[in-house]
Design a protein around this motif. Sequence first.
Motif, PDB file in Angstrom:
ATOM      1  N   ILE A  65       0.731  -1.198   0.071  1.00  0.00           N
ATOM      2  CA  ILE A  65      -0.055   0.036  -0.017  1.00  0.00           C
ATOM      3  C   ILE A  65       0.929   1.246  -0.111  1.00  0.00           C
ATOM      4  O   ILE A  65       1.850   1.333   0.807  1.00  0.00           O
ATOM      5  CB  ILE A  65      -1.021   0.179   1.194  1.00  0.00           C
ATOM      6  N   PRO A  66       0.745   2.182  -0.867  1.00  0.00           N
ATOM      7  CA  PRO A  66       1.487   3.386  -1.053  1.00  0.00           C
ATOM      8  C   PRO A  66       1.497   4.314   0.326  1.00  0.00           C
ATOM      9  O   PRO A  66       0.456   4.282   0.975  1.00  0.00           O
ATOM     10  CB  PRO A  66       0.773   3.980  -2.319  1.00  0.00           C
ATOM     11  N   LYS A  67       2.436   4.811   0.604  1.00  0.00           N
ATOM     12  CA  LYS A  67       2.619   5.551   1.801  1.00  0.00           C
ATOM     13  C   LYS A  67       2.131   7.133   1.666  1.00  0.00           C
ATOM     14  O   LYS A  67       1.829   7.752   2.642  1.00  0.00           O
ATOM     15  CB  LYS A  67       3.903   5.483   2.203  1.00  0.00           C
ATOM     16  N   ASP A  68       1.942   7.420   0.368  1.00  0.00           N
ATOM     17  CA  ASP A  68       1.686   8.936   0.090  1.00  0.00           C
ATOM     18  C   ASP A  68       0.132   9.173  -0.115  1.00  0.00           C
ATOM     19  O   ASP A  68      -0.120   9.943  -1.206  1.00  0.00           O
ATOM     20  CB  ASP A  68       2.272   9.224  -1.021  1.00  0.00           C
ATOM     21  N   ILE A  69      -0.798   8.602   0.554  1.00  0.00           N
ATOM     22  CA  ILE A  69      -2.385   8.764   0.315  1.00  0.00           C
ATOM     23  C   ILE A  69      -2.700   9.916   0.931  1.00  0.00           C
ATOM     24  O   ILE A  69      -2.239  10.267   2.277  1.00  0.00           O
ATOM     25  CB  ILE A  69      -2.907   7.345   0.876  1.00  0.00           C
ATOM     26  N   ASP A  70      -3.700  10.583   0.367  1.00  0.00           N
ATOM     27  CA  ASP A  70      -4.159  11.869   0.892  1.00  0.00           C
ATOM     28  C   ASP A  70      -5.420  11.376   1.825  1.00  0.00           C
ATOM     29  O   ASP A  70      -5.850  12.001   2.871  1.00  0.00           O
ATOM     30  CB  ASP A  70      -4.460  12.952   0.045  1.00  0.00           C
ATOM     31  N   ALA A  71      -6.344  10.726   1.106  1.00  0.00           N
ATOM     32  CA  ALA A  71      -7.623  10.279   1.458  1.00  0.00           C
ATOM     33  C   ALA A  71      -8.191   9.038   1.223  1.00  0.00           C
ATOM     34  O   ALA A  71      -7.345   8.171   0.577  1.00  0.00           O
ATOM     35  CB  ALA A  71      -8.595  11.393   1.092  1.00  0.00           C
ATOM     36  N   ALA A  72      -8.990   8.264   2.023  1.00  0.00           N
ATOM     37  CA  ALA A  72      -9.383   6.929   1.688  1.00  0.00           C
ATOM     38  C   ALA A  72     -10.974   6.731   1.904  1.00  0.00           C
ATOM     39  O   ALA A  72     -11.695   7.479   2.740  1.00  0.00           O
ATOM     40  CB  ALA A  72      -8.688   6.083   2.467  1.00  0.00           C
ATOM     41  N   THR A 104       0.708   5.369   6.691  1.00  0.00           N
ATOM     42  CA  THR A 104       0.757   6.494   5.481  1.00  0.00           C
ATOM     43  C   THR A 104       0.482   7.621   5.908  1.00  0.00           C
ATOM     44  O   THR A 104       0.502   8.116   7.135  1.00  0.00           O
ATOM     45  CB  THR A 104      -0.327   6.142   4.531  1.00  0.00           C
ATOM     46  N   SER A 105       0.592   8.906   4.927  1.00  0.00           N
ATOM     47  CA  SER A 105       0.635  10.235   5.021  1.00  0.00           C
ATOM     48  C   SER A 105      -1.004  10.550   5.267  1.00  0.00           C
ATOM     49  O   SER A 105      -1.412  11.624   5.048  1.00  0.00           O
ATOM     50  CB  SER A 105       1.071  11.209   4.087  1.00  0.00           C
ATOM     51  N   LEU A 106      -2.045   9.697   5.140  1.00  0.00           N
ATOM     52  CA  LEU A 106      -3.439   9.864   5.407  1.00  0.00           C
ATOM     53  C   LEU A 106      -3.872  10.823   6.124  1.00  0.00           C
ATOM     54  O   LEU A 106      -3.512  10.870   7.211  1.00  0.00           O
ATOM     55  CB  LEU A 106      -4.323   8.385   5.547  1.00  0.00           C
ATOM     56  N   LYS A 107      -4.881  11.708   5.780  1.00  0.00           N
ATOM     57  CA  LYS A 107      -5.239  12.859   6.786  1.00  0.00           C
ATOM     58  C   LYS A 107      -6.866  12.488   6.836  1.00  0.00           C
ATOM     59  O   LYS A 107      -7.256  12.795   7.759  1.00  0.00           O
ATOM     60  CB  LYS A 107      -5.245  14.286   5.874  1.00  0.00           C
ATOM     61  N   GLN A 108      -7.625  11.905   5.970  1.00  0.00           N
ATOM     62  CA  GLN A 108      -9.134  11.654   6.093  1.00  0.00           C
ATOM     63  C   GLN A 108      -9.573  10.369   5.573  1.00  0.00           C
ATOM     64  O   GLN A 108      -9.230   9.940   4.454  1.00  0.00           O
ATOM     65  CB  GLN A 108      -9.855  12.713   5.255  1.00  0.00           C
ATOM     66  N   VAL A 109     -10.610   9.753   6.370  1.00  0.00           N
ATOM     67  CA  VAL A 109     -10.943   8.423   5.790  1.00  0.00           C
ATOM     68  C   VAL A 109     -12.530   8.640   5.915  1.00  0.00           C
ATOM     69  O   VAL A 109     -13.231   9.291   6.561  1.00  0.00           O
ATOM     70  CB  VAL A 109     -10.944   7.313   6.775  1.00  0.00           C
ATOM     71  N   PHE A 110     -13.307   8.259   4.716  1.00  0.00           N
ATOM     72  CA  PHE A 110     -14.435   8.243   4.484  1.00  0.00           C
ATOM     73  C   PHE A 110     -15.301   6.863   4.659  1.00  0.00           C
ATOM     74  O   PHE A 110     -14.814   6.135   3.866  1.00  0.00           O
ATOM     75  CB  PHE A 110     -15.104   8.947   3.407  1.00  0.00           C
ATOM     76  N   PHE A 111     -16.234   6.723   5.361  1.00  0.00           N
ATOM     77  CA  PHE A 111     -16.904   5.471   5.612  1.00  0.00           C
ATOM     78  C   PHE A 111     -18.311   5.529   5.474  1.00  0.00           C
ATOM     79  O   PHE A 111     -18.920   6.175   6.191  1.00  0.00           O
ATOM     80  CB  PHE A 111     -16.503   4.998   7.345  1.00  0.00           C
TER      81      PHE A 111
END
Length: 152
Positions: A65-72, A104-111
């Motif tokens: 899984i890439p580490k440079d994700i902004d959102a998911a 990762t660098s993730l900032k926001q998850v939408f569920f």
Amino acid sequence: MKIFLTGVTGYIGKRLLIQLLEEGHHIVCSVRDKNHFGTHLYKNNLDQIEVFQHDFLEKKTKKNIPKDIDAAYYLIHSMSSSDGDFSEKEKISAENFREVLEETSLKQVFFLTGIINEEKLSKHLQSRKNVEKAVQSSKYGLTSLRAGIIVG
């Protein structure tokens, strides 16, 4: 924006992918089986898509899984599983998802979940509530989209 999209072969996931591509995002698609992705449906946008095969029931999912994700978007659902307890599988998937994305660098998850109350829930809605708790992390924000039944 680089977005990690799970459940992309499902009803909502397919439609969300189209919208996100139209908005110009780069999408990292997570699928259990690459053969079900349907690359031909997105042939005009292949430069915006990466497809990775993951099974969030397995810890080894973490490896690519890439580490440079902004959102998911968390659209994983295990109710169609014929073996075992779907609520336990949903919880394991959510916990593995959270553990992976905390790296990762993730900032926001939408569920996407169901409309729930605090009094009495069906087994399905209790499972969705448990998944919401399992996906939460202090390392990123969580937006839970509570919707009624979606008929496609």
